[in-house]
Enzyme design. Sequence first.
Site, PDB file in Angstrom:
ATOM      1  N   GLU A 604      92.686  39.425  28.994  1.00 24.08           N
ATOM      2  CA  GLU A 604      91.948  40.143  27.955  1.00 24.08           C
ATOM      3  C   GLU A 604      92.171  41.656  27.985  1.00 24.08           C
ATOM      4  OE1 GLU A 604      87.980  37.864  26.909  1.00 24.08           O
ATOM      5  OE2 GLU A 604      87.863  38.686  28.929  1.00 24.08           O
ATOM      6  N   GLU A 626      90.951  38.074  24.433  1.00 25.75           N
ATOM      7  CA  GLU A 626      90.438  39.041  23.477  1.00 25.75           C
ATOM      8  C   GLU A 626      91.381  40.234  23.481  1.00 25.75           C
ATOM      9  OE1 GLU A 626      86.506  40.156  24.545  1.00 25.75           O
ATOM     10  OE2 GLU A 626      85.582  38.347  23.736  1.00 25.75           O
ATOM     11  N   TYR A 629      89.207  46.010  22.842  1.00 22.35           N
ATOM     12  CA  TYR A 629      88.138  46.476  21.948  1.00 22.35           C
ATOM     13  C   TYR A 629      88.375  47.906  21.480  1.00 22.35           C
ATOM     14  CZ  TYR A 629      84.920  42.695  23.471  1.00 22.35           C
ATOM     15  OH  TYR A 629      84.306  41.503  23.715  1.00 22.35           O
TER      16      TYR A 629
END
Length: 729
Positions: A604, A626, A629
């Site tokens: 991630e 993921e 961010y």
Amino acid sequence: MPLLSDHPPRRSAPPRRGPSKISVAALAAALVAALLVLLPSTAATAAPTLLSQGKPATASSVEGAGTPASAAVDGDNGTRWSSQFADPQWIQVDLGANAQMSQVVLRWETAAAKAYRVELSTDGANWSTAYSTANGTGGVQTHDITGTARYVRVYGTQRTTGYGYSLWEFQVYGTTGTGPALPGGGDLGPNVIVFDPSTPNIQAKLDQVFAQQESAQFGSGRYQFLFKPGTYNGLNAQIGFYTSISGLGLNPDDTTINGDVTVDAGWFNGNATQNFWRSAENLALNPVNGTDRWAVSQAAPFRRMHVKGGLNLAPSGYGWASGGYIADSKIDGQVGNYSQQQWYTRDSSIGGWSNGVWNQVFSGTQGAPAQSFPEPRYTTLDTTPVSREKPFLYLDGAEYKVFVPAKRVNARGTSWGNGTPQGTSIPLSQFYVVKPGTSAATMNQALAQGLHLLFTPGVYHVDQTIQVNRADTVVLGLGLATIVPDNGVTAMKVADVDGVKLAGFLIDAGTVNSPSLLEVGPAGATTDHANNPTTVQDVFIRVGGAGAGKATAGMVINSRSTIVDHTWIWRADHGDGVGWETNRSDYGFRVNGDDVLATGLFVEHFNKYDVEWNGERGRTIFFQNEKSYDAPNQAAVQNGSVRGFAAYKVADSVNTHEGWGLGSYCYYNVDPTIVQDHGFEVPVKPGVKFHDLLVVSLGGNGQYAHVVNNTGAATSGTSTTPSTVVSFP
């Protein structure tokens, strides 16, 4: 249970960081004074130091380019030196400095020496005989010798066959000026807490550690609970951060808890998406209410467990969760998946499975739901192509040993369900027990002696790379032992040898950028290890979170046939030392070796490719990802003309690759307008195949234009509805 559309972005809020319920000092004092149960002392036998491995070797001749002299000192029992078909012939190794000799081990191939001498020299010109025979039988020959030498030579005068002389390994043992040999075995230190059924106040001891570790997401505490074989009544072992609980039997049913081993999310208001870094292994449970609760997310393995009831993977209140991993376990009742976004279950037996959010994957699991992706979201393989369970500590009578399970091919069900498990046992006396404060130089000295490493719970700063050069070496961590490289070194490197087992530890990036944090095999490694692969199990990588850290790449796999079985490679999205450049790390998992298998791959938030696969014939069963961010804008993740670096990139040069059950999610909370052209980028070739892919936009913070290459519908809106591709191409 929440609906899919009810899932807001996970881990978008910072962790709650409140004052500890008790001070660390008070807990430590209490543990030492009242709680500590030490392992019995194990005989500490010094192993001789292996001096020859990897040192320069020369020979009178070689049969061909594939059998050089160096192959006899590389630690690999699958490579060899062989000479031309004539007498006499010799091979010698330069130890680099004078040493006191103690032993020579010769591992002959069928083409051995009948008559030969072991000779010593301090200058490479004048030789003395340390051993000689005219009746050599081949096989493995161990010769105790004495003398001082820098150069050691095997001089053959008569062969056993018409071929040349052929040695798999030429090993020289002795003592250098670096000091006495290190002892193996010993106690496991204050943070390994051992119980037997007669231990008083077990529950209080469990509760006291949990009070410290429940919310200590980036703390320095590390603990291992060990339960001796027997039956324990009325326990609820709540497992917090950096805490492992294990039974000490050879089989899970040897150690039974009439009670629970519990993970819940009260510390985080019912949100289990940050329940990381803990484990449960090798126990049988009779849950009090019939169902045990294990509400975890990444890096929280549930291995070799027997639950005589059901297993609930959701927190109380069925809040969010982002797990997880089960292997080699038997759950008699039903597994309640509920709010778990993804899960991987390998080589196990379950009574049933309920629900699934985005990506539920099974391989070799009896009782698994049928293949049905995309609705319900189950990917099911009947068997696991190759597996070998994680090594574990156990008691053989009063003696501590490490059991190393055997490799299985096309595995299905547990490794222990049909009687005595298959594998080998290694006495603790053959391990160097690493304790906090141990230097990397000492670790390397122990490895060079031929010892394995057992890391006790703690945080270890290393100023040089830990070098695992010997075939079949075990490096096992207890209590999520954590290794931090200083000065920009790679924390650990494994040579291109057979059968190394790495298991049960965390590598945390240091403040100075490391080129990589774990490297298995050197660049360009080509030896085939299919018969005895290296395994990397529950080895986790972290960049940032506990403080600023940097690494160009997290885990790099160069050796062929390596099995990576459950890893979480994480560039932190919360905690301390977090920012687009603060904890910079471009690549999470890079595979250069051929025939590598990943089972349970979680990677991630890396700045560029989370997975970059360059080797041939790679396979992945289950992938969770993921994207970062914190990308500041579209330009920051622009990859030439492609918008965004793929989560999983297979190099254009690769001809054969296959994956099952792979998902990528985006949550660009700094710039929600960012678009990823795709989650997966692969060459379009007949041998490159993917099954059951999905991409998800978490709450509409960023979007995917496609799933794989230019295939698959775009995500849109804020509903977190996956876009799926069942088969590609």
